[in-house]
Scaffold this active site. Structure first.
Site, PDB file in Angstrom:
ATOM      1  N   LYS A   1       4.319  43.236 107.284  1.00  0.00           N
ATOM      2  CA  LYS A   1       4.839  44.509 106.739  1.00  0.00           C
ATOM      3  C   LYS A   1       6.061  44.875 107.582  1.00  0.00           C
ATOM      4  CE  LYS A   1       1.230  45.046 103.967  1.00  0.00           C
ATOM      5  NZ  LYS A   1       1.247  45.182 102.529  1.00  0.00           N
TER       6      LYS A   1
ATOM      7  N   LYS B   1       0.166  35.943 105.994  1.00  0.00           N
ATOM      8  CA  LYS B   1       0.625  35.677 104.636  1.00  0.00           C
ATOM      9  C   LYS B   1       1.910  36.448 104.371  1.00  0.00           C
ATOM     10  CE  LYS B   1      -1.293  37.768 101.005  1.00  0.00           C
ATOM     11  NZ  LYS B   1      -0.381  38.896 100.707  1.00  0.00           N
ATOM     12  N   ASN B   2       2.748  35.853 103.466  1.00  0.00           N
ATOM     13  CA  ASN B   2       3.824  36.638 102.869  1.00  0.00           C
ATOM     14  C   ASN B   2       3.150  37.756 102.072  1.00  0.00           C
ATOM     15  OD1 ASN B   2       5.812  33.752 101.976  1.00  0.00           O
ATOM     16  ND2 ASN B   2       6.185  35.175 103.627  1.00  0.00           N
ATOM     17  N   ASP B   3       3.795  38.892 101.986  1.00  0.00           N
ATOM     18  CA  ASP B   3       3.279  39.882 101.051  1.00  0.00           C
ATOM     19  C   ASP B   3       3.560  39.367  99.633  1.00  0.00           C
ATOM     20  OD1 ASP B   3       2.964  43.390 101.771  1.00  0.00           O
ATOM     21  OD2 ASP B   3       1.888  42.113 100.367  1.00  0.00           O
ATOM     22  N   GLU B   4       2.809  39.881  98.659  1.00  0.00           N
ATOM     23  CA  GLU B   4       2.824  39.240  97.346  1.00  0.00           C
ATOM     24  C   GLU B   4       4.190  39.213  96.666  1.00  0.00           C
ATOM     25  OE1 GLU B   4       1.145  41.966  98.050  1.00  0.00           O
ATOM     26  OE2 GLU B   4       1.982  43.495  96.736  1.00  0.00           O
TER      27      GLU B   4
ATOM     28  N   HIS C   1      -3.240  35.335  94.863  1.00  0.00           N
ATOM     29  CA  HIS C   1      -3.110  36.796  95.000  1.00  0.00           C
ATOM     30  C   HIS C   1      -3.183  37.383  93.593  1.00  0.00           C
ATOM     31  CE1 HIS C   1      -1.633  40.793  95.875  1.00  0.00           C
ATOM     32  NE2 HIS C   1      -1.799  40.545  97.151  1.00  0.00           N
TER      33      HIS C   1
ATOM     34  N   HIS D   1      -8.296  37.031  96.290  1.00  0.00           N
ATOM     35  CA  HIS D   1      -8.630  38.392  96.745  1.00  0.00           C
ATOM     36  C   HIS D   1      -9.760  38.923  95.874  1.00  0.00           C
ATOM     37  CE1 HIS D   1      -4.983  39.244  99.366  1.00  0.00           C
ATOM     38  NE2 HIS D   1      -4.827  37.997  98.945  1.00  0.00           N
TER      39      HIS D   1
ATOM     40  N   LYS E   1      -8.454  50.558 100.658  1.00  0.00           N
ATOM     41  CA  LYS E   1      -7.659  51.534  99.883  1.00  0.00           C
ATOM     42  C   LYS E   1      -7.696  51.291  98.376  1.00  0.00           C
ATOM     43  CE  LYS E   1      -3.290  48.956  99.984  1.00  0.00           C
ATOM     44  NZ  LYS E   1      -2.008  48.737 100.656  1.00  0.00           N
TER      45      LYS E   1
HETATM   46  C1  CAP Z   1      -2.606  44.932 101.584  1.00  0.00           C
HETATM   47  C2  CAP Z   1      -1.720  44.253 100.558  1.00  0.00           C
HETATM   48  C3  CAP Z   1      -2.498  43.464  99.540  1.00  0.00           C
HETATM   49  C4  CAP Z   1      -3.454  44.262  98.719  1.00  0.00           C
HETATM   50  C5  CAP Z   1      -4.056  43.384  97.651  1.00  0.00           C
HETATM   51  C6  CAP Z   1      -0.824  45.271  99.860  1.00  0.00           C
HETATM   52  O1  CAP Z   1      -1.801  45.565 102.500  1.00  0.00           O
HETATM   53  O2  CAP Z   1      -0.866  43.340 101.181  1.00  0.00           O
HETATM   54  O3  CAP Z   1      -1.528  42.873  98.663  1.00  0.00           O
HETATM   55  O4  CAP Z   1      -4.487  44.679  99.515  1.00  0.00           O
HETATM   56  O5  CAP Z   1      -5.159  44.056  97.132  1.00  0.00           O
HETATM   57  O6  CAP Z   1       0.296  44.864  99.565  1.00  0.00           O
HETATM   58  O7  CAP Z   1      -1.294  46.389  99.641  1.00  0.00           O
HETATM   59  P1  CAP Z   1      -2.526  46.566 103.537  1.00  0.00           P
HETATM   60  P2  CAP Z   1      -6.470  43.211  96.779  1.00  0.00           P
HETATM   61  O8  CAP Z   1      -3.419  45.735 104.415  1.00  0.00           O
HETATM   62  O9  CAP Z   1      -1.390  47.182 104.314  1.00  0.00           O
HETATM   63  O10 CAP Z   1      -3.297  47.557 102.720  1.00  0.00           O
HETATM   64  O11 CAP Z   1      -6.784  42.466  98.030  1.00  0.00           O
HETATM   65  O12 CAP Z   1      -7.454  44.271  96.415  1.00  0.00           O
HETATM   66  O13 CAP Z   1      -6.086  42.323  95.661  1.00  0.00           O
HETATM   67 MG    MG Z   2       0.285  42.828  99.552  1.00  0.00          MG
END
Ligand code: CAP
Ligand code: MG
Ligand code: MG
Length: 495
Positions: A152, A178-181, A272, A306, A314
């Site tokens: 992040k 991981k890369n963020d999505e 993801h 996931h 959250k």
């Molecule tokens: C979490 C996260 C994940 C989501 C995916 C985001 O970040 O990277 O992509 O949690 O949800 O972008 O919000 P945080 P799920 O750790 O900062 O919340 O796993 O329910 O598919």
């Molecule tokens: Mg994410």
């Protein structure tokens, strides 16, 4: 009413030739059974009119409504799996059973609650190749979750800034990054530069900590050629085992998922599910449940997906959905919402299987000729965790690893472990690491310490007395909690 799609009470659908599905159906007044018959037509070989071009054989490709529950607005539909595209195509199955029916004007709701794949169908689908077992072997990490993070801010770091955050997390003892999505190839963070710097950061951190590390690279792209180009670049720069391919399975699609699974069987395939909430949330009367999405990802061969934090973090989610999904991903047999699914692959013609059983069971194999007997026998083997059986990869769909993310932080690790009652998962905490008052490295240490406390069965408040990073994390996250206002306020009400 399309009568030819109705056969209530028939046992024929249990003969291993049908995929079974349960839907919750709401209508604008149409009778439930009539709606079910229209759904069965539309999701198999029919439409809303009977056509003169149908043949005796094409009629056999019709789905069958075999049960309804008017109290709960549920309908059970069986699909002859021979109608699906040959060659293990998951996208095609979903186009049939989770396709046009969501658009039918007569329906006010249509939610696919559970599916059941018969064993003879499973042998045609890939299932996972590189699993959490191989990842654990590479890392030498057992009997605990794989501790990870998402870098992040979600987007906006340059390639070198990105790699620095990776280094900080890894040097703090974190393992999986991981890369963020949505991170891909942005002009301010070119893909190849990001990979190059990540490799450097990983080498430094591995040398410093003596631990092996993993990075999951998002290879989602506009087209499969570009996706493969990115995958190839990662492969050319990273050590085998030290990288995973992340695919945004919902937005990139099932063809992308299966392309990666088939082209790179020796790489952890990280699914993801960004976008899934649009069709899985319980508030949405149309779509499918998280367990159904998870079962299809295992069928397609995701090494991990996931599956949600069961309301601990959250994102919207609940125990039923998220824990059931995680167990359906991990185990060889588990009770879903409506079906007991086992992940055994054996067709009627499977002579190896019968020889395998003959070896196991000698002469009294004779009465086990029927598939049902074979199925029951295999299930007995699976339930007894027969070592010899488990050594045979060919006879089962290997496990998919739950990836637990979304608003988690070190304080929430134990509560989640106690919910899922298993440690076979990867957890990725983004905000829950990088918002630590002393920064990312301290955030990583706090996650490691929270896990140590759980392993030693010591209360984290006790453990925090001698572990500063965890102590700071507890005060910070207890104040800020998960990032969901609703969940926080519900928690306050519970207290
Ligand atoms: C979490 C996260 C994940 C989501 C995916 C985001 O970040 O990277 O992509 O949690 O949800 O972008 O919000 P945080 P799920 O750790 O900062 O919340 O796993 O329910 O598919
Ligand atoms: Mg994410
Ligand atoms: Mg079975």
């Amino acid at each position: 009413m399309q009568e030819k799609y109705i056969n209530l009470g028939t046992k024929e659908v249990l003969n291993d030739q049908y995929l079974l599905a349960v839907f919750e159906v709401k209508t604008y007044g149409m009778d439930l059974l009539e709606a079910a018959s229209e759904m069965a037509a539309e999701s198999s070989n029919g439409s809303n009119l009977t056509v003169g071009t149908a043949t005796k054989f094409s009629d056999e490709m019709g789905a069958i409504v075999y049960k309804v529950d008017r109290e709960k607005d549920l309908v059970w539909i069986a699909y002859p799996w021979r109608m699906f595209d040959r060659g293990g195509n998951v996208q095609n199955v979903l186009t049939f059973i989770a396709g046009n029916i969501f658009g039918m004007a007569d329906l006010a709701g249509c939610k696919l609650l559970d599916v059941w794949f018969p064993n003879s169908m499973l042998e045609h689908y890939d299932g996972p190749s590189y699993t959490l077992d191989e990842m654990r072997k590479y890392l030498g990490v057992y009997n605990m979750p794989i501790l990870g993070t998402i870098i992040k801010p979600k987007i906006g770091l340059t390639a070198s800034e990105y790699a620095e955050v990776c280094y900080d997390f890894w040097s703090g003892g974190g393992i999986f990054v991981k890369n963020d999505e949505p991170q891909s190839d942005q002009d301010f963070c070119p893909y190849d530069k990001m990979v190059d710097y990540v490799r450097e950061a990983m080498d430094m951190a591995e040398k410093e900590t003596g631990q092996k590390k993993i990075h999951s690279f998002n290879v989602s792209a506009a087209d499969c050629d570009t996706m493969i180009e990115r995958a190839e670049y990662v492969k050319s720069k990273m050590k085998p085992g030290s990288y995973a391919y992340l695919i945004d399975g919902v937005t990139a699609g099932w063809t992308a998922v299966q392309t990666l699974r088939r082209k790179y069987p020796n790489v952890f395939l990280h699914f993801h599910r960004a976008g899934h909430g649009g069709f899985t949330r319980s508030e949405n009367p149309f779509g499918m449940t998280v367990p159904v999405l998870t079962k299809f990802s295992r069928l397609a061969g995701a090494s991990g997906i996931h599956t949600g934090t069961a309301g601990v973090g959250k994102m919207a989610g609940n125990d039923a959905d998220d824990i059931t999904a995680a167990k359906l991903a991990l185990l060889y047999e588990y009770d879903g919402f409506f079906f007991e699914q086992d992940w055994l692959k054996f067709p009627k013609t499977d002579s190896d299987a019968s020889n395998f059983i003959k070896d196991q069971d000698g002469d009294d194999w004779k009465e086990r000729k029927e598939l049902e007997q074979l199925g029951k026998y295999y299930r007995d083997l699976v339930s007894k965790k027969n070592e010899r059986f488990f050594s045979q990869k060919w006879r089962k769909v290997r496990k998919t690893c739950p990836i637990i993310s979304g608003g988690l932080n070190p304080v929430l690790l134990r509560p989640f472990i106690e919910k899922i009652k298993d440690v076979d998962f990867i957890t990725t905490m983004g905000g829950g690491v990088h918002s630590h008052p002393s920064g990312t490295k301290a955030g990583a240490k706090a996650v490691v310490q929270a896990c140590e406390a759980w392993q030693k069965n010591i209360d984290i408040y006790e453990y925090a007395k001698t572990h500063k990073e965890l102590d700071d994390a507890i005060s910070f996250y207890n104040k800020h909690g998960t990032q969901s206002k609703r969940i926080n306020s519900e928690k306050k009400e519970d207290e």
